[in-house]
Design a protein around this motif. Structure first.
Motif, short mmCIF file in Angstrom:
data_model
loop_
_atom_site.label_atom_id
_atom_site.label_comp_id
_atom_site.label_asym_id
_atom_site.label_seq_id
_atom_site.Cartn_x
_atom_site.Cartn_y
_atom_site.Cartn_z
N PHE A 21 65.29 -10.03 25.52
CA PHE A 21 64.19 -10.85 25.05
C PHE A 21 64.75 -12.24 24.75
N TRP A 22 63.89 -13.22 24.93
CA TRP A 22 64.32 -14.59 24.72
C TRP A 22 63.44 -15.27 23.69
N CYS A 23 64.04 -16.14 22.90
CA CYS A 23 63.31 -16.87 21.86
C CYS A 23 63.75 -18.33 21.83
N ASN A 24 62.79 -19.23 21.79
CA ASN A 24 63.07 -20.64 21.59
C ASN A 24 62.42 -21.07 20.28
N GLY A 28 64.76 -28.22 15.63
CA GLY A 28 65.28 -28.64 14.33
C GLY A 28 65.43 -27.52 13.32
N HIS A 29 64.91 -26.34 13.65
CA HIS A 29 65.01 -25.21 12.72
C HIS A 29 66.38 -24.57 12.85
N ALA A 30 67.13 -24.57 11.74
CA ALA A 30 68.48 -24.06 11.77
C ALA A 30 68.54 -22.53 11.70
N THR A 31 67.52 -21.94 11.07
CA THR A 31 67.55 -20.49 10.85
C THR A 31 66.66 -19.78 11.86
N LEU A 32 67.19 -18.73 12.45
CA LEU A 32 66.43 -17.95 13.43
C LEU A 32 66.56 -16.48 13.07
N TYR A 33 65.44 -15.78 13.13
CA TYR A 33 65.38 -14.36 12.77
C TYR A 33 64.85 -13.55 13.96
N TRP A 34 65.38 -12.34 14.09
CA TRP A 34 64.79 -11.34 14.98
C TRP A 34 64.34 -10.17 14.11
N TYR A 35 63.08 -9.78 14.30
CA TYR A 35 62.51 -8.64 13.58
C TYR A 35 62.08 -7.58 14.58
N LEU A 91 59.82 -9.51 17.10
CA LEU A 91 59.35 -10.80 16.65
C LEU A 91 60.53 -11.74 16.42
N CYS A 92 60.36 -12.95 16.86
CA CYS A 92 61.33 -13.99 16.57
C CYS A 92 60.66 -14.98 15.61
N ALA A 93 61.41 -15.48 14.67
CA ALA A 93 60.90 -16.47 13.73
C ALA A 93 61.97 -17.51 13.47
N SER A 94 61.54 -18.68 13.03
CA SER A 94 62.52 -19.70 12.68
C SER A 94 62.06 -20.45 11.44
N SER A 95 63.01 -21.04 10.75
CA SER A 95 62.69 -21.85 9.58
C SER A 95 63.71 -22.98 9.48
N LEU A 96 63.35 -23.98 8.70
CA LEU A 96 64.25 -25.13 8.55
C LEU A 96 65.58 -24.68 7.96
N ASP A 97 65.51 -23.83 6.94
CA ASP A 97 66.70 -23.25 6.36
C ASP A 97 66.29 -21.94 5.72
N PRO A 98 67.23 -21.09 5.33
CA PRO A 98 66.87 -19.76 4.86
C PRO A 98 66.34 -19.72 3.43
N ALA A 99 66.57 -20.79 2.71
CA ALA A 99 66.27 -20.74 1.28
C ALA A 99 64.83 -21.09 0.99
N THR A 101 61.89 -21.21 2.38
CA THR A 101 60.99 -22.04 3.17
C THR A 101 60.21 -21.17 4.14
N GLU A 102 59.15 -21.73 4.67
CA GLU A 102 58.25 -20.98 5.52
C GLU A 102 58.93 -20.60 6.84
N ALA A 103 58.76 -19.35 7.22
CA ALA A 103 59.21 -18.89 8.52
C ALA A 103 58.03 -18.93 9.48
N PHE A 104 58.25 -19.49 10.66
CA PHE A 104 57.22 -19.56 11.69
C PHE A 104 57.54 -18.49 12.73
N PHE A 105 56.52 -17.70 13.06
CA PHE A 105 56.73 -16.57 13.94
C PHE A 105 56.23 -16.85 15.36
N GLY A 106 56.90 -16.22 16.30
CA GLY A 106 56.41 -16.22 17.67
C GLY A 106 55.37 -15.12 17.85
N GLN A 107 54.82 -15.05 19.05
CA GLN A 107 53.79 -14.06 19.34
C GLN A 107 54.36 -12.65 19.47
N GLY A 108 55.66 -12.56 19.70
CA GLY A 108 56.29 -11.26 19.81
C GLY A 108 56.36 -10.75 21.23
N THR A 109 57.28 -9.81 21.44
CA THR A 109 57.39 -9.09 22.71
C THR A 109 57.14 -7.62 22.42
#
Lengths: 114, 108
Positions: A21-24, A28-35, A91-99, A101-109
Motif C-alpha cells: 500500500f502506498w501513502c502520500n 510538510g507533515h512530519a508525522t505519518l501513521y499507518w492504522y 488507513l494512513c494519516a499525517s500530522s504536523l507533529d505528533p504532539a 495536533t490534528e491527524a488527517f486521514f486518507g480514504q484508506g485501502t
C-alpha cells in the motif's frame, strides 16, 4: 490543500500472497501513521514515523508486515505473506507533529484476503 | 497500558433529543483526548480535542480526570449527526489509542 492520498482503494489477494500500500501525506507533515481497522473495531496503530524515523512500531507484526518512509515523505506498507486475518481497511494519516495536533486521514485501502 | 473504552456500539436517538457518547480511558499520566468522526463514505476526521475546549457542530466534550472520562455531548441531535464516532487518546511516547467506536443513529 491536498489531503492524504492512498492507493489502491481496494485490493483482493489470496492468502500467502504479498501486497503493498502506498501513502502520500500532506506536504510538510512530519508525522505519518499507518492504522489497521478491522470491521467493527477502531483503528489500531501499526507504525508511526517522525520524518523517516520510526517512533512506534510496537503493534506491527514484524514477521509479515514492513513499512518504510524513505526521504521522510511518502510511505509504503507491505504484507508478506498475507493471512486471512489481515483483511481490513488500512488507513494512513499525517500530522504536523505528533504532539497533540490534528491527524488527517486518507480514504484508506480495503484489503480482502481470500 | 493505555486504553480507551466506548461502551456503546450503537446509540439511537430521536432528532432534537440530547446526545451523550461515552468515552472512558485508562492512562496513568495526563492524556491528550480527541473525538474523531466518520460520516458515511467519508474519511475519518477530527471533531474536537480536549485542550481547545471548543464546541464544534454543537458538540462539546469535557475531560473529567476524576472519572477518567471524556464524554461527547450535544443538546439537540440533528439527522446530519448520524455517523461513527471514535474517542482517541495520546499517551506516553505519543502513542495513539482509539476506541472501537460508537455508531450514532439519529431518527427523524
Amino acid at each position: 490543500e491536498a489531503g492524504v492520498a492512498q492507493s489502491p482503494r481496494y485490493k483482493i489477494i489470496e492468502k500467502r500472497q504479498s501486497v503493498a500500500f502506498w501513502c502520500n501525506p500532506i506536504s510538510g507533515h512530519a508525522t505519518l501513521y499507518w492504522y489497521q481497522q478491522i470491521l467493527g473495531q477502531g483503528p489500531k496503530l501499526l507504525i508511526q514515523f517522525q520524518n523517516n524515523g520510526v517512533v512506534d512500531d510496537s503493534q506491527l507484526p514484524k514477521d509479515r508486515f514492513s513499512a518504510e518512509r524513505l526521504k521522510g515523505v511518502d510511505s509504503t506498507l507491505k504484507i508478506q505473506p498475507a493471512k486471512l486475518e489481515d483483511s481490513a481497511v488500512y488507513l494512513c494519516a499525517s500530522s504536523l507533529d505528533p504532539a497533540n495536533t490534528e491527524a488527517f486521514f486518507g480514504q484508506g485501502t480495503r484489503l480482502t484476503v481470500v | 497500558a493505555q486504553r480507551v473504552t466506548q461502551p456503546e456500539k450503537l446509540l439511537s436517538v430521536f432528532k432534537g433529543a440530547p446526545v451523550e457518547l461515552k468515552c472512558n480511558y485508562s492512562y496513568s499520566g495526563s492524556p491528550e483526548l480527541f473525538w474523531y468522526v466518520q460520516y458515511s463514505r467519508q474519511r475519518l476526521q477530527l471533531l474536537l480535542r480536549h485542550i481547545s475546549r471548543e464546541s464544534i457542530k454543537g458538540f462539546t466534550a469535557d475531560l473529567n480526570k476524576g472519572e477518567t472520562s471524556f464524554h461527547l455531548k450535544k443538546p439537540f441531535a440533528q439527522e446530519e449527526d448520524s455517523a461513527m464516532y471514535y474517542c482517541a487518546l495520546i499517551g506516553g511516547y505519543q502513542k495513539v489509542t482509539f476506541g472501537i467506536g460508537t455508531k450514532l443513529q439519529v431518527i427523524p
